[in-house]
Design a protein around this motif. Structure first.
Motif: not given
Length: 169
Positions: A152-157
């Motif tokens: 989730g963090k990677v996709v949002s960034k």
């Protein structure tokens, strides 16, 4: 009057094929179309997500598999190696990702991408799936929670980076 042995010359350290800048923590040069390109810290995070996903068979490896999955509207995160030569091999993948609304990012090295995907061969691109495929072993609850969080963090960034790139244009 026998033949005398020639003395061996001392070997001088040969220059590696890669740039000398690699030793100082710099990353290798990539192709011209490699945008958005992950910086050093984010690069490591992405490869960590790929490694965790590949342990549980949540990846599609290689151009052929990734293109097939994107055409079937499979959702996930597309990771593309930036040092592919010739670049014609991967130029259509970002277009397919944008049409399918799949986030994508370039990493610096196909060797590192292949190693993170637990293959011995360098890999040009991978599609990291948010859920396990059929036949894949399920993650434990702790692993699943950690993976979902990292994913989730990677996709949002990546989505934030793409939005800021569009504002500049």
């Amino acid at each position: 009057m026998g033949k005398e042995k020639k003395e061996k010359k001392e070997k001088t350290p040969s220059k590696s094929k890669e740039n000398d800048d690699d030793e100082g923590g710099e990353l290798r040069p990539v192709c011209a179309i490699a945008k958005p390109l992950a910086d050093i810290g984010f690069h490591k995070k992405i490869l960590k997500v790929v490694k965790k996903a590949s342990k549980h068979k949540q990846v599609k490896r290689g151009v052929k598999e990734v293109v097939k999955a994107l055409r079937k509207d499979t959702k996930g995160l597309c990771v593309i190696a930036g040092d592919i030569s010739p670049i014609d091999v991967i130029t259509h993948i970002p277009i397919l990702c944008e049409e399918s609304n799949v986030p994508y990012i370039y990493v610096h090295s196909k060797e590192e991408l292949g190693a993170a995907g637990q293959t011995k061969r360098p890999t040009s691109c991978m599609l990291v799936l948010p859920d396990a495929q059929k036949g894949g072993d399920k993650m434990s609850d702790d692993d699943a929670k950690e993976f979902k969080d990292m994913y989730g963090k990677v996709v949002s960034k990546i989505k934030i980076g793409r939005a800021s790139c569009r504002e500049r244009v």
